[in-house]
Design a protein around this motif. Structure first.
Motif, PDB file in Angstrom:
ATOM      1  N   LYS A  19       0.830  -1.204   0.000  1.00  0.00           N
ATOM      2  CA  LYS A  19       0.000   0.000   0.000  1.00  0.00           C
ATOM      3  C   LYS A  19       0.866   1.255   0.000  1.00  0.00           C
ATOM      4  CE  LYS A  19      -3.477   2.464   2.733  1.00  0.00           C
ATOM      5  NZ  LYS A  19      -4.299   2.447   3.984  1.00  0.00           N
ATOM      6  N   SER A  21       2.191  13.922   2.361  1.00  0.00           N
ATOM      7  CA  SER A  21       2.194  14.260   3.790  1.00  0.00           C
ATOM      8  C   SER A  21       1.064  13.603   4.579  1.00  0.00           C
ATOM      9  CB  SER A  21       2.123  15.777   3.958  1.00  0.00           C
ATOM     10  OG  SER A  21       3.298  16.391   3.511  1.00  0.00           O
ATOM     11  N   ASN A  22      -0.147  13.590   4.017  1.00  0.00           N
ATOM     12  CA  ASN A  22      -1.266  13.030   4.774  1.00  0.00           C
ATOM     13  C   ASN A  22      -1.065  11.536   5.046  1.00  0.00           C
ATOM     14  OD1 ASN A  22      -1.574  12.709   1.947  1.00  0.00           O
ATOM     15  ND2 ASN A  22      -3.737  12.224   2.181  1.00  0.00           N
ATOM     16  N   HIS A  23      -0.506  10.825   4.099  1.00  0.00           N
ATOM     17  CA  HIS A  23      -0.243   9.397   4.309  1.00  0.00           C
ATOM     18  C   HIS A  23       0.947   9.187   5.249  1.00  0.00           C
ATOM     19  CE1 HIS A  23      -3.226   8.361   1.330  1.00  0.00           C
ATOM     20  NE2 HIS A  23      -2.614   9.084   0.411  1.00  0.00           N
ATOM     21  N   ARG A  39       1.770  11.204   7.721  1.00  0.00           N
ATOM     22  CA  ARG A  39       1.273  11.473   9.076  1.00  0.00           C
ATOM     23  C   ARG A  39       0.468  10.279   9.604  1.00  0.00           C
ATOM     24  NH1 ARG A  39       0.795  16.870   7.138  1.00  0.00           N
ATOM     25  NH2 ARG A  39      -1.293  16.448   6.328  1.00  0.00           N
ATOM     26  N   GLU A  40      -0.298   9.649   8.749  1.00  0.00           N
ATOM     27  CA  GLU A  40      -1.081   8.486   9.169  1.00  0.00           C
ATOM     28  C   GLU A  40      -0.162   7.370   9.651  1.00  0.00           C
ATOM     29  OE1 GLU A  40      -4.288   5.253   7.337  1.00  0.00           O
ATOM     30  OE2 GLU A  40      -3.782   7.056   6.203  1.00  0.00           O
ATOM     31  N   LEU A  41       0.929   7.151   8.925  1.00  0.00           N
ATOM     32  CA  LEU A  41       1.888   6.121   9.345  1.00  0.00           C
ATOM     33  C   LEU A  41       2.536   6.479  10.681  1.00  0.00           C
ATOM     34  CD1 LEU A  41       3.816   5.216   6.048  1.00  0.00           C
ATOM     35  CD2 LEU A  41       2.241   3.761   7.331  1.00  0.00           C
ATOM     36  N   PHE A  51       1.507   8.523  13.111  1.00  0.00           N
ATOM     37  CA  PHE A  51       0.602   8.602  14.266  1.00  0.00           C
ATOM     38  C   PHE A  51      -0.091   7.290  14.607  1.00  0.00           C
ATOM     39  CE2 PHE A  51       0.065  13.311  12.976  1.00  0.00           C
ATOM     40  CZ  PHE A  51       1.207  13.648  13.684  1.00  0.00           C
ATOM     41  N   HIS A  52      -0.079   6.315  13.683  1.00  0.00           N
ATOM     42  CA  HIS A  52      -0.819   5.085  13.937  1.00  0.00           C
ATOM     43  C   HIS A  52       0.050   3.825  13.985  1.00  0.00           C
ATOM     44  CE1 HIS A  52      -4.011   7.835  12.513  1.00  0.00           C
ATOM     45  NE2 HIS A  52      -4.751   7.179  13.374  1.00  0.00           N
ATOM     46  N   HIS A  53       1.349   3.997  13.824  1.00  0.00           N
ATOM     47  CA  HIS A  53       2.241   2.833  13.865  1.00  0.00           C
ATOM     48  C   HIS A  53       3.372   3.118  14.856  1.00  0.00           C
ATOM     49  CE1 HIS A  53       0.423   0.658  10.461  1.00  0.00           C
ATOM     50  NE2 HIS A  53       0.134   1.865  10.029  1.00  0.00           N
TER      51      HIS A  53
END
Length: 234
Positions: free
Chosen positions: A24, A109-111, A113-115, A117-119
């Motif tokens: 992904k 950037s949005n993806h 940040r998701e990585l 903050f969530h991993h």
């Protein structure tokens, strides 16, 4: 076009990712080639992506209050950059330029940040990376406070020294103008400083490698300086 799964799998930040997540991430990333002296990221721009150096070499640069370009540090293959602005949403705090032909991958950037903050694994690696940057920046500020330009060059060279099976070396020696902007001096001063070390047989140049023949004397030059009277005359 997205990058290959195998390329993403070799990025250290993504090590130990499970295959579905890695695929992904690879699909979300794009890559671009940069020639020497191209601007990869510009200070003041909005952070639209997190960068990953796949091959080549980059340098982070900023401007002093006097308008002189200052080299902060080099970015080598496998490293990522631009994460500060990705996290806080503020404009880029420095520019990144290529110092040789380089291939860079970008994650929006949005993806990114998701990585982050969530991993937890990514967050841990990021914090370790930040700690290294802060330490390096502190050391560089100390180096720049040295009043003697030659000594600043010696101190910068000392930070490049690495152990090898044949002793201590400086491999992939940066170009003289790259060192110059790191220590806030001229290319000519860097050239004279290195030549002084060679005359004293402290280092020996072999292509882009400096063989450190007298490590303790290089360390002494970095911390105390060199007595110019001791340099052999022609």
């Amino acid at each position: 076009m997205s990058i290959a799964f195998e390329v993403a799998a070799n990025i250290p930040l993504f090590k130990d990712f499970d295959e579905p997540l890695l695929k992904k991430v690879a699909q979300l990333m794009t890559s671009r080639s940069f020639l020497s002296h191209d601007i990869v990221m510009r200070k003041g721009e909005t952070a639209d992506s997190l960068g990953f150096l796949l091959s080549g070499k980059l340098q982070v640069v900023d401007l002093s209050e006097e308008g002189r370009e200052i080299g902060i540090h080099f970015i080598l293959p496998g490293a990522y950059f631009g994460e500060l602005s990705v996290i806080d949403g503020q404009p880029r705090s420095a520019s990144v330029i290529s110092v040789k032909l380089s291939e860079v991958a970008f994650l929006p950037s949005n993806h990114a940040r998701e990585l982050i903050f969530h991993h937890p694994l990514i967050a841990k690696r990021l914090m370790t990376h930040f700690a290294q940057i802060v330490r390096a920046a502190s050391n560089q500020r100390t180096l720049l406070s040295i009043p003697n330009a030659f000594q600043r060059v010696y101190a910068q060279l000392h930070t490049f020294v690495r152990d090898s099976k044949d002793g201590q070396i400086i491999e992939g020696l940066p170009k003289q103008h790259e060192i110059a902007i790191m220590v806030n001096t001229s290319r000519e001063t860097v050239s004279r400083a290195i030549h002084t070390l060679m005359k004293l047989n402290i280092v020996e140049k072999q292509g882009t490698i400096l063989i450190v023949k007298k490590p303790e004397q290089l360390k002494h030059a970095a911390t105390v300086g060199v007595d110019e009277a001791s340099v052999p005359k022609k």
